[in-house]
Scaffold this motif. Structure first.
Motif, PDB file in Angstrom:
ATOM      1  N   PHE A 196     -57.153 155.244  83.501  1.00  0.00           N
ATOM      2  CA  PHE A 196     -56.712 156.565  83.980  1.00  0.00           C
ATOM      3  C   PHE A 196     -55.494 156.468  84.889  1.00  0.00           C
ATOM      4  O   PHE A 196     -54.703 157.420  84.988  1.00  0.00           O
ATOM      5  N   VAL A 197     -55.293 155.312  85.522  1.00  0.00           N
ATOM      6  CA  VAL A 197     -54.107 155.153  86.387  1.00  0.00           C
ATOM      7  C   VAL A 197     -52.853 155.153  85.517  1.00  0.00           C
ATOM      8  O   VAL A 197     -51.911 155.931  85.739  1.00  0.00           O
ATOM      9  N   GLU A 198     -52.864 154.289  84.508  1.00  0.00           N
ATOM     10  CA  GLU A 198     -51.706 154.214  83.594  1.00  0.00           C
ATOM     11  C   GLU A 198     -51.413 155.562  82.963  1.00  0.00           C
ATOM     12  O   GLU A 198     -50.255 156.006  82.899  1.00  0.00           O
ATOM     13  N   GLU A 199     -52.462 156.216  82.463  1.00  0.00           N
ATOM     14  CA  GLU A 199     -52.281 157.494  81.763  1.00  0.00           C
ATOM     15  C   GLU A 199     -51.751 158.583  82.698  1.00  0.00           C
ATOM     16  O   GLU A 199     -50.883 159.363  82.332  1.00  0.00           O
ATOM     17  N   THR A 204     -47.168 161.932  84.373  1.00  0.00           N
ATOM     18  CA  THR A 204     -46.362 162.490  85.480  1.00  0.00           C
ATOM     19  C   THR A 204     -45.023 161.747  85.610  1.00  0.00           C
ATOM     20  O   THR A 204     -44.390 161.815  86.664  1.00  0.00           O
ATOM     21  N   GLU A 205     -44.639 161.042  84.549  1.00  0.00           N
ATOM     22  CA  GLU A 205     -43.369 160.288  84.526  1.00  0.00           C
ATOM     23  C   GLU A 205     -43.232 159.382  85.740  1.00  0.00           C
ATOM     24  O   GLU A 205     -42.171 159.322  86.377  1.00  0.00           O
ATOM     25  N   GLY A 206     -44.336 158.743  86.086  1.00  0.00           N
ATOM     26  CA  GLY A 206     -44.327 157.753  87.173  1.00  0.00           C
ATOM     27  C   GLY A 206     -44.433 158.349  88.565  1.00  0.00           C
ATOM     28  O   GLY A 206     -44.570 157.606  89.543  1.00  0.00           O
ATOM     29  N   LEU A 228     -51.620 158.583  93.427  1.00  0.00           N
ATOM     30  CA  LEU A 228     -51.168 159.597  94.393  1.00  0.00           C
ATOM     31  C   LEU A 228     -49.709 159.392  94.736  1.00  0.00           C
ATOM     32  O   LEU A 228     -49.255 158.260  94.963  1.00  0.00           O
ATOM     33  N   GLU A 229     -48.959 160.500  94.795  1.00  0.00           N
ATOM     34  CA  GLU A 229     -47.593 160.388  95.282  1.00  0.00           C
ATOM     35  C   GLU A 229     -47.628 160.220  96.808  1.00  0.00           C
ATOM     36  O   GLU A 229     -48.668 160.393  97.444  1.00  0.00           O
ATOM     37  N   ARG A 230     -46.499 159.887  97.388  1.00  0.00           N
ATOM     38  CA  ARG A 230     -46.429 159.689  98.839  1.00  0.00           C
ATOM     39  C   ARG A 230     -46.917 160.953  99.574  1.00  0.00           C
ATOM     40  O   ARG A 230     -46.616 162.053  99.140  1.00  0.00           O
ATOM     41  N   PHE A 231     -47.676 160.794 100.627  1.00  0.00           N
ATOM     42  CA  PHE A 231     -48.283 161.895 101.397  1.00  0.00           C
ATOM     43  C   PHE A 231     -49.353 162.660 100.615  1.00  0.00           C
ATOM     44  O   PHE A 231     -49.751 163.760 101.005  1.00  0.00           O
ATOM     45  N   GLY A 232     -49.780 162.101  99.490  1.00  0.00           N
ATOM     46  CA  GLY A 232     -50.809 162.757  98.682  1.00  0.00           C
ATOM     47  C   GLY A 232     -52.185 162.716  99.353  1.00  0.00           C
ATOM     48  O   GLY A 232     -52.379 162.025 100.368  1.00  0.00           O
TER      49      GLY A 232
END
Ligand code: NDP
Length: 323
Positions: A196-199, A204-206, A228-232
């Motif tokens: 699920f991490v890769e997917e 989300t285009e990385g 998670l993106e930064r500050f997620g």
């Protein structure tokens, strides 16, 4: 007479036993409910198995969600016999009749059935606080919601979709993925066969997502940080696969991440919240934006079978027990 399904000690489903008793009578501020439908929840498994501390000194009647008809009214209660009501409160629900504090009851609108109310009070109010308080998701956000085809998961997908949130789900197996897709999820990852991490990073285009709502725990929680993106924000609200024991606070440092571990009953204890959040929930149901999927029904006396199915990941959507 009335009956309840009780367990006398933490353990397996073989501990369930049917106990008959007189219809319980209310004290001041209480009512006796004739129960029409009871919702099954994963928290019932945590209490029955002993993962959560045993909350009583003798037999436990599990069950934290239900709907019924007011039968007897205690002193000082402003509810007429015959009123249809629903509630969510820890334990005590696996019974044909129960006594309950009147201030924990919410009248059920005429166009919502007892079964629907029983299937949605705990789960729907959980979705309410998760997406409006734990991480308030907004139009344009992308979030990941684990166990998307479960009771909480199917409600969350629809509600987030109605808010304009792009929602990615995970579910175990192709049938569950299809079901979640039909309930508001933009993408559903089969986490039994896909990473699920890769997917999620691919979808989300990385960039990753603004929030992960994680109720699976042991097998997902630490990996959820990787999407998670930064500050997620990681919202950890359950542990259907067991507690995540290897989690370290320093894991949050990789992206200045936020972590919260909320519980519904802290929200229902906030003054006025139960009634205002229930009104929001019923409005979502009546608008058609959120539909309740009752995936399976069991007789209350067969509650052991219902627990086995839930723990074996065999259920989808909500499960209702019929007294
Ligand atoms: P679900 O209907 O979602 O059932 C749990 C699902 O978890 C299963 O169907 C399964 O879906 C998934 N799962 C993943 N790994 C396992 C495993 N090892 N064993 C069993 N199930 C697994 O249950 P609910 O809707 O009742 O609750 C969902 C979660 O939300 C629970 O963890 C519950 O404790 C939590 N919760 C927390 C609340 C709070 O306030 N903190 C309130 C309400 C619920 P799949 O096969 O797709 O993986």
């Amino acid at each position: 007479m009335s009956y309840a399904m009780v367990v006398s000690a933490p353990g397996g489903v073989e501990n369930f036993r049917r106990v008959t008793r007189d219809i319980p009578q209310p004290g001041p501020g209480e009512v006796t409910l004739r129960q029409m439908a009871i919702g099954l929840n994963y928290i019932d498994v945590y209490f029955r198995s002993g993962l959560y501390p045993w909350p009583v000194s003798d037999d436990l009647i599990p069950g934290s969600e239900g709907a019924g008809v007011v039968e007897v009214v205690g002193e000082g209660v402003d509810l007429a016999p015959g009123t249809r009501v629903a509630y969510t409160l820890p334990n005590g629900a696996y019974a044909s009749h129960r006594v309950i504090a009147a201030d924990q009851l919410v009248p059920i609108p005429d166009d919502i059935s007892d079964e629907t109310a029983a299937a949605v009070m705990l789960k729907g109010l959980t979705v309410h606080y998760l997406i409006q308080h734990s991480f308030p998701a907004r139009e344009g956000d992308t979030v990941l919601f684990h166990a998307a085809a479960g009771g909480v998961g199917l409600l969350a997908g629809q509600w987030l979709n109605a808010l304009g949130v792009r929602v990615i789900g995970t579910a175990g197996g192709p049938q569950k993925c299809l079901l979640a897709k039909a309930h508001g999820y933009d993408h559903v990852i089969d986490y039994r066969t896909q990473d699920f991490v890769e997917e999620t990073l691919r979808l989300t285009e990385g960039k990753g997502v603004q929030a992960v709502y994680d109720s699976v725990g042991a097998v997902t929680l630490v990996k959820s940080l990787d999407v998670l993106e930064r500050f997620g924000t990681l919202v950890s609200f359950g542990q259907s696969s067991g507690p995540a024991l290897e989690f370290r606070v320093n894991d949050l440092a990789r992206g200045s991440l936020n972590l919260t571990r909320p519980t519904l009953f802290h929200h229902t204890a906030r003054p006025g919240w139960l009634h205002s959040a229930s009104a929001d929930l019923f409005a979502m149901l009546r608008s058609g934006a959120v539909k309740v999927e009752i995936g399976q029904r069991f007789a209350l006396e067969d509650v052991a079978k219902a627990h086995v199915a839930l723990e074996a990941r065999k259920t989808t959507g909500s499960t209702v027990l019929c007294p």
